[in-house]
Structures are given as C-alpha cells and as structure tokens.
Design a protein around this motif. Structure first.
Motif, short mmCIF file in Angstrom:
data_model
loop_
_atom_site.label_atom_id
_atom_site.label_comp_id
_atom_site.label_asym_id
_atom_site.label_seq_id
_atom_site.Cartn_x
_atom_site.Cartn_y
_atom_site.Cartn_z
N ASP A 24 3.54 -49.64 43.68
CA ASP A 24 4.64 -50.40 44.05
C ASP A 24 5.85 -49.34 44.62
OD1 ASP A 24 7.13 -52.25 44.05
OD2 ASP A 24 7.70 -51.15 42.30
N GLY A 27 11.77 -48.45 42.57
CA GLY A 27 11.69 -48.24 41.05
C GLY A 27 10.43 -47.50 40.76
N THR A 28 9.52 -47.28 41.64
CA THR A 28 8.00 -46.89 41.32
C THR A 28 8.04 -45.35 42.02
OG1 THR A 28 7.19 -48.66 40.73
CG2 THR A 28 5.54 -47.00 41.09
N ASP A 205 7.10 -50.98 38.36
CA ASP A 205 8.19 -50.76 37.39
C ASP A 205 8.64 -52.30 36.88
OD1 ASP A 205 9.31 -51.10 40.11
OD2 ASP A 205 10.98 -51.32 38.68
N ASP A 206 8.21 -53.48 37.40
CA ASP A 206 8.74 -54.63 36.97
C ASP A 206 7.84 -55.83 36.74
OD1 ASP A 206 8.45 -56.28 39.11
OD2 ASP A 206 10.56 -56.01 40.06
MG LIG Z 1 9.64 -52.00 41.92
#
Ligand SMILES: [Mg+2]
Length: 254
Positions: A24, A27-28, A205-206
């Motif tokens: 991803d 956030g990754t 991350d999500d």
């Molecule tokens: Mg993400």
C-alpha cells in the motif's frame, strides 16, 4: 499478531526463494499527505524501491486507493506493478495500462451523483471531497467529531448509483464500484505472474488492506499490518510505521 521477522527469515521459513511484495502507499510506504490530492514524490523512497526492483529475487506491486495517475506520479518506476483506485486501473511492469471495468460506462453515473455530496459539504470546514474518477470520497478527518458523524450519516442517505456501493472508514466515506477491492487487485496481478518458488506478501495499514491480507494468506502468503500498536486484524505480522517498513525493506538489501 507478532512483530515482523526479517524478509530473509520469512522466505527461509516458507521454503521460498523469491518474494512478491505488494505494498500500500499512504500510511504504509509514506506518511499521509496533507490531503489526498497532494502528490509529493519521495526521493528516498524512490531510491529504495528502485534498488529493490533491480533484484532478481523480488517483484513489487504498489496497490493504492488513489487514482492511478497519482500513483504513477508518486512512483515513476519501471518494472513495478502499479494499481490505482483499489486495483480498478493498473499498469504492468512493462508499462502497459489496463482497466478492470468500463470507465466510460461508469463515470457518467458518478458525475450525476457528485453534486449531491458537493451540496452537502459546501461551506463546511474540515471536509474534503476527493474525486478519483472511478470513485468519490469524503475525508472528514479534519472536521469536528460531531459534525463528521452528522455529515457522513447524511451522505449515506444519498442514493448510490447502479454499479456502485458505499465503503466507510473512520471519518471517511467513499462511493465506488464493488470491484474496487485490494483483494481482487492482488488476485488479478497474481493470476498474471509466475508464482513458482514465490512468497507473496502484502503490507498495508488500513481496513481496506484486510481483504488483501485474507486473499494472500489463504494461498500461503503473508499479511503485514502497519500500525503503531496491536489491533484486530487478519494480518499475521505487524510493523510499527512507514519508517519501520522502509527499514525492514532496506534490511533485505543488506
Ligand atoms: Mg494506507
């Protein structure tokens, strides 16, 4: 869910010689941008990924919810699969672009839907409407909690066009085709790849990465969640932050 061992150890434990890394982006690999339409390529990340992609024992795919044009601008890298809009639009390692649905058929319906959400957000602070072409997303992370809850509840009341569905998250609501799914994206890419001796891994991350974790782990692959502390997930391992992800990737280069 345990801290993630080094990639070399994961390969040895699985008895595999090569890894297919599905990553991803936000956030990754990188911290979140100030807003989703900000496209700021990261020179350090590009250097790291280009060194990884040179290796014969690694293949890379970046699978993002962002539109493909943004992903390509963030990662101008040959030799890598890039998937945008949760894999509805892709570019293969040779540079060929493909779409998994008919954009010309879907876009007019989304264009007709858009003004309803625009009216709802007009003049409200802390909300951002992102138009990805294939999907429309409300980001409410900068809004006050009560306003976010009220507005997202109202946004859910607007009738969704045929061929689309709502997908929620924390302070986030998106209308997109059901085929916009990272699990399906991973499946699509794997179906076009030689997997002999290959261990596939997905790092994300999500909650929208969970489908990819599930899909990969069902076939013997490994899901790795990026999160500062343990939380419910189907991923087998955890890395604490994008910084930790980069360190983990860099360690493989020796
Ligand atoms: Mg993400």
């Amino acid at each position: 869910m345990n801290p993630c061992p080094p990639l070399r150890q994961l390969l040895a434990d699985a008895g595999k010689l090569r890894a297919f890394l599905f990553l991803d982006y936000d956030g990754t690999l990188a911290d979140f941008a100030p807003n989703p339409d900000v496209v700021l390529p990261d020179a350090h990340l590009l250097d790291l990924l280009s060194r990884l992609v040179e290796r014969d024992d690694l293949r890379l795919a970046v699978v993002s919810g962002r539109r493909l044009t943004h992903v390509r601008a963030l990662l101008p890298l040959p030799g890598v699969w890039l998937a945008g809009s949760y894999g509805l639009e892709l570019v293969d390692p040779g540079g060929a672009e493909m779409q998994r649905l008919d954009y010309q058929a879907l876009r007019p319906r989304l264009a007709a839907f858009k003004p309803g959400w625009q009216r709802l957000l007009a003049g409200r602070d802390g909300f951002y409407l992102e138009d990805k072409g294939w999907a429309l997303a409300i980001h409410a992370d900068k809004a006050q909690a009560q306003a976010a809850a009220e507005v997202l509840a109202q946004a859910r009341m607007v009738e969704v066009p045929a061929g689309f569905r709502l997908q929620g998250g924390e302070r986030f609501l998106e209308v997109c085709p059901p085929e916009a799914d990272k699990g399906a994206a991973v499946e699509y890419i794997l179906s076009r790849s030689d997997l002999d001796g290959v261990l596939p891994l997905f790092i994300g991350d999500d909650d929208k990465d969970e489908r990819a974790f599930t899909r990969l782990q069902a076939g013997g692959g490994i899901g790795i969640l990026v999160a500062p502390r343990a939380r419910p997930t189907t991923a087998r391992y955890r890395l604490a932050s994008p910084h930790a992800v980069r360190r983990w990737l860099r360690a493989y280069l020796g």
